[in-house]
Design an enzyme around this catalytic site. Sequence first.
Site, mmCIF file in Angstrom:
data_model
loop_
_atom_site.group_PDB
_atom_site.id
_atom_site.type_symbol
_atom_site.label_atom_id
_atom_site.label_comp_id
_atom_site.label_asym_id
_atom_site.label_seq_id
_atom_site.Cartn_x
_atom_site.Cartn_y
_atom_site.Cartn_z
ATOM 1 N N CYS A 65 -38.364 97.524 56.985
ATOM 2 C CA CYS A 65 -39.632 96.786 56.908
ATOM 3 C C CYS A 65 -40.210 96.743 58.320
ATOM 4 O O CYS A 65 -39.853 97.583 59.153
ATOM 5 C CB CYS A 65 -39.458 95.409 56.267
ATOM 6 S SG CYS A 65 -38.530 94.197 57.208
ATOM 7 N N THR A 67 -39.927 94.383 60.770
ATOM 8 C CA THR A 67 -38.942 93.928 61.760
ATOM 9 C C THR A 67 -37.496 94.073 61.287
ATOM 10 O O THR A 67 -36.567 93.883 62.078
ATOM 11 C CB THR A 67 -39.145 92.432 62.059
ATOM 12 O OG1 THR A 67 -38.992 91.715 60.816
ATOM 13 C CG2 THR A 67 -40.524 92.153 62.636
ATOM 14 N N HIS A 98 -16.348 95.098 60.762
ATOM 15 C CA HIS A 98 -15.886 93.699 60.731
ATOM 16 C C HIS A 98 -16.391 92.936 59.509
ATOM 17 O O HIS A 98 -15.705 92.064 58.996
ATOM 18 C CB HIS A 98 -16.356 92.948 61.985
ATOM 19 C CG HIS A 98 -15.626 93.341 63.231
ATOM 20 N ND1 HIS A 98 -15.504 92.523 64.326
ATOM 21 C CD2 HIS A 98 -14.995 94.492 63.565
ATOM 22 C CE1 HIS A 98 -14.817 93.135 65.282
ATOM 23 N NE2 HIS A 98 -14.500 94.350 64.852
HETATM 24 O O1 LIG Z 1 -40.025 90.510 57.881
HETATM 25 C C1 LIG Z 1 -41.017 90.964 57.298
HETATM 26 C C2 LIG Z 1 -41.458 92.325 57.566
HETATM 27 O O2 LIG Z 1 -41.482 92.601 58.940
HETATM 28 C C3 LIG Z 1 -42.748 92.801 56.880
HETATM 29 O O3 LIG Z 1 -42.713 94.182 56.984
HETATM 30 C C4 LIG Z 1 -44.017 92.247 57.491
HETATM 31 O O4 LIG Z 1 -44.074 90.862 57.390
HETATM 32 C C5 LIG Z 1 -45.253 92.878 56.825
HETATM 33 O O5 LIG Z 1 -46.395 92.370 57.423
HETATM 34 P P1 LIG Z 1 -47.830 92.895 57.024
HETATM 35 O O6 LIG Z 1 -48.030 92.620 55.568
HETATM 36 O O7 LIG Z 1 -48.774 92.158 57.919
HETATM 37 O O8 LIG Z 1 -47.853 94.382 57.291
#
Ligand SMILES: O=C[C@H](O)[C@H](O)[C@H](O)COP(=O)(O)O
Length: 148
Positions: A65, A67, A98
Amino acid sequence: MRLVIGSDHAGWPLKQTVIDHIRKLGHDIVDVGSHDDKPVDFPDIARAVAQKVTSGEAARGIMVCGTGVGASIAANKMKGIRAAVCHDVHSAHQSVEHDDVNVMCIGAQIVGAWLAVDLVSSYLSAEFSTDEDFRRRVEKLRVMDEQG
Ligand SMILES: O=C[C@H](O)[C@H](O)[C@H](O)COP(=O)(O)O
């Protein structure tokens, strides 16, 4: 190894690089989407990845995703899943050795393609340790999954 991969729209730009690398390593991989940059909700894709792992259709999963954080939170809601965000090579293999991690999560907005493929290589080459300390701790995670 048979693997499953998924991403939301933010992870999608990195996903094909990861898939190509995994195939080059000789593994089979199922891609549960998404397949373009149209916004989707990461919990839906993380759930699909987790279900392939818990059903035994895939030995391990990978989620990409923005992050890696949302993907790991979502995947860890699923019984039997031990998901972790890994953005360094040491964590990518130690999380399996682990903690028996079965879904590795990567942030496409955090790591570049070269690090991502090294993370995947490290994750896939690792095996869960036979050391009784690590086995006992993962068993405690299983009990927490069952009982809260
Ligand atoms: O933790 C969540 C992820 O990083 C998502 O990929 C992110 O929140 C997506 O954001 P947006 O809809 O602004 O691209």
